[in-house]
Scaffold this motif. Structure first.
Motif, PDB file in Angstrom:
ATOM      1  N   PRO A   1       0.972  -1.227  -0.049  1.00 37.81           N
ATOM      2  CA  PRO A   1       0.077  -0.195   0.205  1.00 37.81           C
ATOM      3  C   PRO A   1       0.703   1.255  -0.003  1.00 37.81           C
ATOM      4  O   PRO A   1       1.767   1.198   0.664  1.00 37.81           O
ATOM      5  N   GLN A   2       0.339   2.123  -0.826  1.00 41.84           N
ATOM      6  CA  GLN A   2       1.086   3.562  -0.821  1.00 41.84           C
ATOM      7  C   GLN A   2       0.803   4.356   0.247  1.00 41.84           C
ATOM      8  O   GLN A   2      -0.185   4.638   0.856  1.00 41.84           O
ATOM      9  N   LYS A   3       2.020   4.379   1.167  1.00 32.59           N
ATOM     10  CA  LYS A   3       2.001   5.291   2.386  1.00 32.59           C
ATOM     11  C   LYS A   3       2.812   6.468   2.387  1.00 32.59           C
ATOM     12  O   LYS A   3       3.915   6.363   1.620  1.00 32.59           O
ATOM     13  N   ASP A   4       2.791   7.438   3.045  1.00 35.38           N
ATOM     14  CA  ASP A   4       3.512   8.659   2.996  1.00 35.38           C
ATOM     15  C   ASP A   4       4.425   8.189   4.146  1.00 35.38           C
ATOM     16  O   ASP A   4       4.547   7.595   5.242  1.00 35.38           O
ATOM     17  N   VAL A   5       5.746   9.025   4.320  1.00 36.96           N
ATOM     18  CA  VAL A   5       6.936   8.931   5.134  1.00 36.96           C
ATOM     19  C   VAL A   5       6.349   9.850   6.211  1.00 36.96           C
ATOM     20  O   VAL A   5       5.828  10.949   6.104  1.00 36.96           O
TER      21      VAL A   5
ATOM     22  N   MET B   1       9.093   5.466  -6.482  1.00 34.81           N
ATOM     23  CA  MET B   1      10.617   5.701  -6.824  1.00 34.81           C
ATOM     24  C   MET B   1      11.049   7.037  -6.395  1.00 34.81           C
ATOM     25  O   MET B   1      12.310   7.277  -5.973  1.00 34.81           O
ATOM     26  N   ARG B   2      10.135   8.048  -6.477  1.00 35.60           N
ATOM     27  CA  ARG B   2      10.947   9.327  -5.689  1.00 35.60           C
ATOM     28  C   ARG B   2      11.107   9.182  -4.280  1.00 35.60           C
ATOM     29  O   ARG B   2      12.213  10.071  -3.976  1.00 35.60           O
ATOM     30  N   ILE B   3      10.833   8.280  -3.496  1.00 35.77           N
ATOM     31  CA  ILE B   3      10.980   8.397  -2.161  1.00 35.77           C
ATOM     32  C   ILE B   3      12.441   7.653  -2.113  1.00 35.77           C
ATOM     33  O   ILE B   3      13.348   8.229  -1.255  1.00 35.77           O
ATOM     34  N   LEU B   4      12.834   6.940  -2.980  1.00 37.34           N
ATOM     35  CA  LEU B   4      14.198   6.545  -3.057  1.00 37.34           C
ATOM     36  C   LEU B   4      15.387   7.642  -3.043  1.00 37.34           C
ATOM     37  O   LEU B   4      16.311   7.691  -2.520  1.00 37.34           O
ATOM     38  N   ALA B   5      14.794   8.572  -4.179  1.00 35.06           N
ATOM     39  CA  ALA B   5      15.793   9.533  -4.252  1.00 35.06           C
ATOM     40  C   ALA B   5      15.599  10.783  -3.453  1.00 35.06           C
ATOM     41  O   ALA B   5      16.521  11.172  -3.073  1.00 35.06           O
ATOM     42  N   ASP B   6      14.359  10.945  -2.828  1.00 35.11           N
ATOM     43  CA  ASP B   6      14.205  12.108  -1.899  1.00 35.11           C
ATOM     44  C   ASP B   6      15.086  11.935  -0.517  1.00 35.11           C
ATOM     45  O   ASP B   6      15.418  12.757   0.084  1.00 35.11           O
ATOM     46  N   TYR B   7      15.220  10.712  -0.113  1.00 35.00           N
ATOM     47  CA  TYR B   7      15.566  10.292   1.054  1.00 35.00           C
ATOM     48  C   TYR B   7      16.772   9.762   1.079  1.00 35.00           C
ATOM     49  O   TYR B   7      17.717   9.438   2.301  1.00 35.00           O
TER      50      TYR B   7
ATOM     51  N   GLU C   1      17.041  17.427 -10.438  1.00 36.36           N
ATOM     52  CA  GLU C   1      18.453  17.276 -10.166  1.00 36.36           C
ATOM     53  C   GLU C   1      18.720  16.406  -8.920  1.00 36.36           C
ATOM     54  O   GLU C   1      19.765  15.644  -9.194  1.00 36.36           O
ATOM     55  N   ASN C   2      17.682  16.370  -8.244  1.00 40.99           N
ATOM     56  CA  ASN C   2      17.872  15.312  -6.996  1.00 40.99           C
ATOM     57  C   ASN C   2      18.136  13.838  -7.589  1.00 40.99           C
ATOM     58  O   ASN C   2      18.871  13.219  -7.089  1.00 40.99           O
ATOM     59  N   ILE C   3      17.363  13.527  -8.495  1.00 41.49           N
ATOM     60  CA  ILE C   3      17.145  12.289  -8.904  1.00 41.49           C
ATOM     61  C   ILE C   3      18.578  11.969  -9.646  1.00 41.49           C
ATOM     62  O   ILE C   3      19.044  10.781  -9.459  1.00 41.49           O
ATOM     63  N   MET C   4      19.014  12.829 -10.703  1.00 39.55           N
ATOM     64  CA  MET C   4      20.252  12.675 -11.195  1.00 39.55           C
ATOM     65  C   MET C   4      21.177  12.666 -10.365  1.00 39.55           C
ATOM     66  O   MET C   4      22.426  11.620 -10.497  1.00 39.55           O
ATOM     67  N   LYS C   5      21.419  13.295  -9.242  1.00 37.47           N
ATOM     68  CA  LYS C   5      22.599  13.363  -8.078  1.00 37.47           C
ATOM     69  C   LYS C   5      22.701  11.823  -7.679  1.00 37.47           C
ATOM     70  O   LYS C   5      23.590  11.303  -7.617  1.00 37.47           O
ATOM     71  N   VAL C   6      21.306  11.025  -7.502  1.00 43.05           N
ATOM     72  CA  VAL C   6      21.596   9.706  -6.881  1.00 43.05           C
ATOM     73  C   VAL C   6      21.755   8.658  -7.859  1.00 43.05           C
ATOM     74  O   VAL C   6      22.713   7.916  -7.880  1.00 43.05           O
ATOM     75  N   ILE C   7      21.385   9.017  -9.189  1.00 47.06           N
ATOM     76  CA  ILE C   7      21.840   8.306 -10.508  1.00 47.06           C
ATOM     77  C   ILE C   7      23.422   8.260 -10.747  1.00 47.06           C
ATOM     78  O   ILE C   7      24.171   7.310 -10.725  1.00 47.06           O
ATOM     79  N   ARG C   8      23.880   9.462 -10.354  1.00 46.87           N
ATOM     80  CA  ARG C   8      25.360   9.761 -10.323  1.00 46.87           C
ATOM     81  C   ARG C   8      26.026   9.009  -9.438  1.00 46.87           C
ATOM     82  O   ARG C   8      27.177   8.285  -9.533  1.00 46.87           O
ATOM     83  N   THR C   9      25.522   8.868  -8.124  1.00 45.46           N
ATOM     84  CA  THR C   9      26.088   8.286  -7.029  1.00 45.46           C
ATOM     85  C   THR C   9      26.142   6.901  -7.209  1.00 45.46           C
ATOM     86  O   THR C   9      27.051   5.872  -7.002  1.00 45.46           O
ATOM     87  N   LEU C  10      25.136   6.317  -7.951  1.00 45.14           N
ATOM     88  CA  LEU C  10      25.091   4.798  -8.248  1.00 45.14           C
ATOM     89  C   LEU C  10      26.090   4.341  -9.277  1.00 45.14           C
ATOM     90  O   LEU C  10      26.866   3.400  -9.237  1.00 45.14           O
TER      91      LEU C  10
END
Length: 636
Positions: A17-21, A336-342, A388-397
């Motif tokens: 189920p979709q939940k908020d942090v 997926m945005r949760i993974l990038a945001d946090y 920019e936030n998503i790309m930052k995580v992509i570059r880290t990976l």
């Protein structure tokens, strides 16, 4: 076909189920620490260095679960364990099976001995003993009680007493913030205090005040407005907040009656007002309460918004299905945005607490599993909703894959002692997407290098199939064509071929490998349309995930002309077999091999059990059915 996709995705989302942090306070105790996906360690010598042999201390935690289920409790040390008052007996490995409904009190009676004082305990699923699966299958939270109910932690008594002294009894609200609780020995000249008006009011306290990030010059502060106060450290360790009964932090999830009016951030080197957000640290700091409690984010749901390669295969299928069911795209984006945001905050938490509150696998990027499929999906997310936030995580990976993964001399990835065919999918789709996003050929060049290296070591020309494992010590493959291991390779090849430029020098080579491999796969398809757990052993069971992968790869091959139209018959046969043998009326996906280890022996793979609704299969079947429906004209 659409009805099937609706049914499978509907059944799938019920389990995630979709939940908020949510944000909760956390009162740190240096005697208690967590390990990533592992144990809670309580070292009572840190709390009671003066304890003598024979002294006894009790620990208590309340277990919170999403639904009633069996779990494994493991505990080690000079301790007895009691669950709701019933003494638990452990086996020789330290484990006992328990039934949890939620709200049970787990108490440890720890006795000081010469060899230590404390306990180490872990809670896990029955299937993965010892792995605290809080980020995946069945999350179990260990929490405090009373006024701290729901907050992560372990309550601790005084020596030879049943009176709990940690956490301390809370104090009534006072109109003064003691900055000493967060300053300690850390450097920085400024502390920021944040609260919100819950009614129209005024601020009468000390410090430079800002309402909605603008200087406050007096007057009414409207309900819902933010109030931030900047305090210079040299002006003292305490600030008066005036009569602040109309201020609070309403979004904190807490049972505390007091102490929730203000959040503190600091000490900070800059006087610049921090952006009001709760997803990233600021100057390697994060918000805290005036009593020193940290503010931590939690995501109380299984599967959704979690960092695990198999779940990324599930997300892959969800995104593919969004072509048929458009509303699934937002579900994919949000998860997926949760993974990038946090991501950044979880790395901070890992350094501070030993384990983050969730996204635990994001802290160990030293193998391909936690890198490639997450990177693949984040690239797809970036293509839909770039930031920019998503790309930052992509570059880290990307950097982690480049720097942390071991390679042979020819550049091919391998693990510590083995090379797995699985790792084609844990790397190639991510690199191919990087190439597509950036239009830089080096990523496609890397794909070709990897395919060559895996082909040279794992491909069996006599069978036109891939071995599952190459053993580095023996310098030879196991020559076992495990179904899903071959499925990973076939699907990964199709992912690269769909993205590699037409004029790339390695494209023809990859098509040749794909075409020859497809011939070998076709030769071992069962007359029912399924493929077997061990591909050349028809006595092994019909396995769903590899059948889905082979059919999906063939659909792409026919569509793009990598293989000829004769494969359409194999595709129809496989899809019809999946509908008949692998799906039930409720939308459950059956017959998926559980996660595998490795062996030289085919019988090891033959005896691996199947599980229902495992993302290794569910995500693939969704992708298959969606592309089968979408590309129907090519298959007529």
């Amino acid at each position: 076909m659409k009805k099937l996709i609706y049914k499978i995705t509907g059944n799938m989302i019920k389990t995630r189920p979709q939940k908020d942090v949510v944000l909760r306070p956390y009162l740190k105790n240096n005697a208690v620490s967590r390990r990533v996906l592992a144990s809670v360690d309580v070292d009572l010598t840190k709390m009671y260095p003066q304890a003598e042999t024979g002294d006894v201390v009790h620990l208590k935690t309340v277990l919170i679960v999403p639904f009633e289920n069996d779990a494994m409790l493991g505990f080690w040390g000079n301790a007895e364990a009691f669950l709701d008052g019933k003494k638990l007996e452990r086996d020789c490995d330290g484990y006992t099976q328990i039934r949890l409904k939620g709200g049970e009190e787990l108490i440890f009676r720890c006795r000081k001995e010469q060899n230590g004082f404390g306990v180490r305990f872990t809670l896990s699923t029955v299937h993965y003993r010892g792995m605290w699966a809080s980020d995946y299958l069945y999350w179990i939270r260990y929490t405090l009680s009373g006024e701290y109910a729901g907050e992560e932690g372990v309550a601790i008594t005084d020596i030879n007493s049943e009176e709990y002294i940690f956490p301390p009894k809370t104090l009534p609200d006072i109109h003064e913030l003691n900055l000493k609780n967060i300053l300690h020995d850390e450097s920085g000249d400024y502390v920021f205090a944040l609260t919100y008006a819950v009614a129209d009011t005024c601020y009468t306290g000390e410090g430079e005040a800002f309402v909605n990030q603008e200087p406050y010059t007096g007057g009414i502060i409207k309900a819902g407005s933010s109030l931030m106060v900047r305090v210079k450290r040299e002006n003292g360790e305490k600030i008066s907040t005036g009569n602040d009964e109309h201020f609070a932090v309403p979004f904190l999830e807490s049972e505390r009656r007091y102490g929730l009016r203000w959040l503190l951030l600091g000490p900070c080197s800059s006087d610049r007002l921090p952006e009001i957000q709760f997803q990233k640290p600021y100057e390697n700091r994060f918000w805290r309460l005036a009593d020193g409690s940290y503010i931590r984010p939690y995501l109380d749901t299984s599967f959704y918004g979690k960092w695990f390669y198999a779940l990324m295969v599930g997300q892959y299928g969800i995104l593919k299905s969004s072509v048929i069911i458009p509303e699934l795209k937002q579900y994919y984006i949000d998860g997926m945005r949760i993974l990038a945001d946090y991501f950044e905050l979880m790395q901070y938490e890992y350094q501070l607490f030993g384990a983050p509150s969730f996204l635990e696998r994001s802290t160990h990027l030293y193998e391909l599993d936690p890198i490639g499929t997450v990177g693949m999906n984040l690239c797809d997310l970036y293509a839909i909703a770039p930031s920019e936030n998503i790309m930052k995580v992509i570059r880290t990976l990307e950097n982690a894959m480049d720097r942390n993964i071991e390679r042979f001399e020819d550049g091919t990835f391998h693990r510590a002692d083995t090379m797995w065919s699985d790792d084609t999918f844990m790397s190639l789709p991510f690199m191919a997407r990087l190439g597509k996003l950036t239009s830089i050929d080096k990523y496609f060049d890397e794909c070709v290098v990897q395919v060559r290296g895996f082909y040279d070591r794992l491909y069996m020309p006599d069978k036109k199939l891939f071995s599952h494992i190459y053993f580095l010590k023996d310098e030879k493959p196991n020559r076992v064509p495990w179904g899903r291991g071959n499925g990973w390779v076939f699907l990964a090849l199709s992912e690269v071929l769909e993205r590699i430029p037409e004029d790339h020098t390695g494209r023809c080579e990859l098509i040749k490998i794909f075409r020859e491999f497809a011939e070998g796969i076709r030769e071992v398809q069962d007359k029912t349309g399924m493929w077997h757990q061990v591909l050349d052993m028809p006595e092994t069971y019909q396995e769903t995930s590899c059948t889905g992968m082979f059919a999906l790869g063939m659909i792409r091959g026919v569509k793009h002309g990598w293989i000829n139209q004769s494969y359409i018959e194999n595709i129809h046969l496989a899809v019809n077999a999946i509908i008949k043998y692998a799906l039930d009326s409720e939308g459950n996906v059956l017959g998926v091999c559980k996660g595998s280890g490795c062996s030289y022996e085919p019988k090891y793979y033959a005896q691996l059990q199947t599980v229902a609704n495992d993302d290794h299969g569910t995500g693939i079947i969704l992708a298959l059915l969606s592309e089968y429906e979408e590309l129907g004209n090519h298959l007529s």
